[in-house]
Design a protein around this motif. Structure first.
Motif, PDB file in Angstrom:
ATOM      1  N   GLU B  32      31.575 -28.511 -50.482  1.00 16.24           N
ATOM      2  CA  GLU B  32      32.117 -29.034 -51.571  1.00 16.24           C
ATOM      3  C   GLU B  32      31.681 -30.485 -51.620  1.00 16.24           C
ATOM      4  N   HIS B  33      31.964 -31.168 -50.631  1.00 22.03           N
ATOM      5  CA  HIS B  33      31.525 -32.553 -50.776  1.00 22.03           C
ATOM      6  C   HIS B  33      30.227 -32.647 -50.853  1.00 22.03           C
ATOM      7  N   LYS B  36      29.222 -32.352 -54.476  1.00 17.86           N
ATOM      8  CA  LYS B  36      29.634 -33.651 -55.432  1.00 17.86           C
ATOM      9  C   LYS B  36      28.575 -34.806 -55.043  1.00 17.86           C
ATOM     10  N   ASN B  37      28.402 -35.030 -53.825  1.00 17.06           N
ATOM     11  CA  ASN B  37      27.433 -36.125 -53.352  1.00 17.06           C
ATOM     12  C   ASN B  37      25.945 -35.729 -54.052  1.00 17.06           C
ATOM     13  N   ARG B  39      25.472 -34.116 -56.839  1.00 12.17           N
ATOM     14  CA  ARG B  39      25.685 -34.547 -58.308  1.00 12.17           C
ATOM     15  C   ARG B  39      25.541 -36.235 -58.567  1.00 12.17           C
ATOM     16  N   ASP B  40      26.050 -36.750 -57.742  1.00 10.82           N
ATOM     17  CA  ASP B  40      26.067 -38.057 -57.917  1.00 10.82           C
ATOM     18  C   ASP B  40      24.626 -38.850 -57.319  1.00 10.82           C
TER      19      ASP B  40
END
Lengths: 248, 94
Positions: B32-33, B36-37, B39-40
């Motif tokens: 999940e992390h 998110k990473n 995405r960024d």
């Protein structure tokens, strides 16, 4: 004092000051991925600042623009929450500050989407998508570090204890809010949803929510900023003040 | 045990119904992390509408040392390309 101008400065100054604080991490964050994520968040907040302060200038009608408000006012004219001007300190303080702000910001923007003021509602609708992600991300990190190692847990608990006295200011209602009743939500009305979310995240993070409800005041009224804001503005405003006609 | 986050490979699908393409790698604590990473790090300029991440350790890869045996034998087998068929005119553009 026009309450609408005042209120728009509260929104725009809070996103501006937090955006500037986060950008201080650029190139220094503990991991490349965190560095970019914080810079993205900072840029989202600066973008929102342009909209809030831009609207404030239109409301004021004196020919100033958002840059004039950001770069050519001194500390006593800033209307940001005290929470966001607190220094980065360590990553725990940065993340706890972010989470507490995001949790308030999300509820505020969610309510503002249905403002009777069409420009305010439009800004809220655009911003809430960004802030949904900010909150999602800061919640995850609070949980990961709070329920992490002994060291990360201690640092997170310290940060929470230190920053909790800045929570109350987000929910105080004064004459500005009352004058805009019906256009913007009363800050106090956002508290139950904030409390529910923060309690749930802190409990999953094994962090102790401080019991005291003492709260510092004076940021959003501009009456008493902490000593940190002036130092931050000195850095932030140096370039446009030293080179007023600079473009890029 | 290493205190470094494990490495993840990132695949992004662009706007137009294309396949996910490998765009790079990053470090993250869990899946999940990593999303998110990703995405960024990889979608900040509207590069995509979907993200896949795979832990790099989970990818089985052929060895560069085996390349002679694996790929050279295809060199002289031009008949495997479907270029020896006459295409009827009414089939139109292929």
């Amino acid at each position: 004092m026009d309450p609408l101008f005042e209120w728009l400065c509260r929104m725009g100054d809070s996103t501006l000051v937090l955006g500037q604080r986060l950008s201080e991490w650029c190139g220094h964050a503990p991991a490349l991925e965190e560095d970019i994520a914080l810079a993205n968040t900072a840029l989202d907040l600066i973008g929102q600042t342009q909209m809030w302060l831009g609207l404030a200038c239109e409301t004021e009608g004196q020919g100033r623009d958002a840059d004039a408000l950001a770069y050519r006012r001194d500390v006593w004219d800033f209307r940001n929450l005290l929470l966001v001007e607190q220094p980065n300190h360590d990553y725990a303080h940065t993340i706890v500050r972010q989470f507490l702000f995001d949790a308030w910001h999300f509820e505020a923007l969610t309510a503002l989407q249905s403002s009777s003021h069409s420009d305010i509602s439009a800004i809220a609708q655009k911003s809430v998508k960004e802030v949904t992600y900010h909150l999602d991300r800061s919640s995850d990190i609070v949980i990961a570090l709070g329920d992490g190692t002994e060291e990360s847990h201690c640092r997170m608990q310290d940060a929470l204890t230190h920053l909790w006295p800045y929570v109350g200011e987000m929910f105080t209602t004064d004459a500005v809010d009352e004058a805009l009743n019906g256009v913007v939500p009363l800050p106090a009305s956002l508290r139950p949803a904030f409390d529910a979310r923060v309690t749930a995240v802190l409990s999953e993070a094994t962090l102790q929510r401080p019991e005291s409800d003492f709260s510092h005041q004076g940021g959003k009224t501009g009456k008493r900023h902490s000593e940190h804001l002036g130092h931050m503005l000195a850095t932030m405003q140096f370039l446009p003040r030293a080179y007023p006609d600079a473009t890029w | 045990m290493s205190s470094e986050w494990p490495l993840w490979e990132v695949f992004i699908r662009g706007q137009h119904g294309l396949s996910h393409r490998h765009v790079g790698s990053l470090h993250a604590a869990d899946a999940e992390h990593a999303i998110k990473n990703a995405r960024d790090v990889y979608t900040r300029r509207k590069e995509g509408v979907s993200i896949w991440v795979v832990e790099a350790a989970q990818i089985a890869a052929s060895s560069p040392d085996d390349k002679d045996a694996l790929y050279d034998p295809a060199d002289d087998k031009v008949y495997r390309h479907p270029t020896f068929f006459d295409i009827p005119d009414d089939a139109g553009a292929m």
